[in-house]
Design an enzyme around this catalytic site. Structure first.
Site, PDB file in Angstrom:
ATOM      1  N   ASP A 175      -3.943  -7.310  -7.710  1.00  0.00           N
ATOM      2  CA  ASP A 175      -5.393  -7.464  -7.839  1.00  0.00           C
ATOM      3  C   ASP A 175      -5.682  -6.992  -9.369  1.00  0.00           C
ATOM      4  O   ASP A 175      -6.323  -6.179  -9.587  1.00  0.00           O
ATOM      5  CB  ASP A 175      -6.174  -6.529  -6.808  1.00  0.00           C
TER       6      ASP A 175
ATOM      7  N   HIS B  39       0.811  -1.115   0.158  1.00  0.00           N
ATOM      8  CA  HIS B  39      -0.016  -0.005   0.091  1.00  0.00           C
ATOM      9  C   HIS B  39       1.035   1.180  -0.006  1.00  0.00           C
ATOM     10  O   HIS B  39       0.508   2.151  -0.749  1.00  0.00           O
ATOM     11  CB  HIS B  39      -0.976  -0.032   1.276  1.00  0.00           C
TER      12      HIS B  39
END
Ligand code: AMP
Length: 286
Positions: free
Chosen positions: A150, A37
């Site tokens: 993802d 992140h």
């Protein structure tokens, strides 16, 4: 660093940045932040003058049997991780404001969602598309950064942005990995130490398959047979392994253009996904 809970305030802040001629980059997250992140957050700082990180565990993307209740939540340590990165605003709305009484709209990207993870998680990608469009409308970004771990999510968002004429530029960021190759994930903390030792086999296998394709293997059935055998020998419970078109995510029989090789495995309480993009024709194109 300013923590914003109210949707109206978030819109006002972003509007005023844009009126002042600044650009805004949004990094949507569900918190439990790790180095993956944080890499997206740094990327955001390199593409825009203002950075907004949203932290919202989105109920509409979890199926009834999934880990919504147990999903890790620790706002204080997330804020501590973001503080040194020059983030301007952390947007942390309450679910009751995102989905108030009477809420009933959903966005569905009907074909891209109908592959890979979408097959075992039937509500997941419409929940993602819905919340991302809502976050775009709440945070009014010029750019939004998404991780390639993802990949199907990236394609769902890219397709939605194109189909619905959404004025946000989607920036793809490469997968950040542990030193042994395991893709970082908030769900890695569900692994026991024995499972953690087995998990790097996912990426090791994907890398070997990529190498096979780069050195001439084109038949998807052979690629899949090799990959399934390796993952099973590594003691992993395979949910899927696919060779698919990198745009539509339709399965391919032969590698004739850029493909995605993607896998999902179940390892105890965790479901881990990973992928590699492979373009054996890259050099010829260049
Ligand atoms: P999440 O909080 O899991 O919903 O993820 C928020 C964003 O971080 C998504 O765009 C993910 O693709 C991205 N992300 C999660 N893990 C990684 C990773 N290991 N490397 C790069 N991006 C990641």
């Amino acid at each position: 660093m300013d923590v914003v809970h109210s949707v109206d305030r978030m819109r006002e802040i972003s509007s005023s940045h844009r009126r002042a001629g600044e650009t805004v980059a949004l990094v949507p997250t569900m918190g439990a932040l790790h180095a993956g992140h944080l890499a997206l957050v740094r990327r955001a700082g390199s593409v825009a003058s203002r950075v907004v990180v949203s932290i919202f565990v989105n109920p509409s993307q979890f199926g009834p049997e999934e880990d919504l209740a147990s999903y890790p939540r620790d706002l204080q340590s997330d804020l501590a991780a973001l503080e040194p990165l020059g983030v301007d605003h952390v947007f942390n709305p309450d679910a009751s404001e995102v989905y108030p009484q009477g809420y009933q709209t959903r966005v569905r990207v009907t074909e891209v969602e109908n592959h890979l993870c979408g097959l075992s998680r039937p509500v997941h990608f419409s929940g993602v598309a819905t919340v991302v469009l809502k976050l775009f409308n709440m945070c009014l970004p010029d750019y939004a950064i998404f991780g390639m771990k993802d990949y199907q999510q990236v394609r769902v968002i890219e397709r939605m942005v194109q189909d619905l004429n959404v004025g946000v530029e989607i920036v793809r960021h490469p997968t950040v990995r542990e030193s042994d190759g395991l893709a970082m994930s908030s769900r890695n903390r569900y692994l026991t130490s024995d499972q953690r030792k087995r998990a790097p086999a996912i990426y090791a296998t994907l890398k070997r398959l990529k190498n096979d394709v780069m050195t001439g293997l084109r038949d998807a059935a052979v690629i899949l047979e090799r990959g399934r055998r390796e993952l099973t020998e590594a003691g992993l419970d395979l949910e899927y392994l696919n060779v698919c078109d990198a745009g539509t995510l339709d399965d391919v029989a032969r590698v004739e253009d850029t493909v995605l090789i993607a896998a999902a495995v179940r390892l105890g309480a965790a479901r881990l996904i990973d992928n590699v993009l492979v373009n054996p024709f890259e050099e010829e194109d260049a």
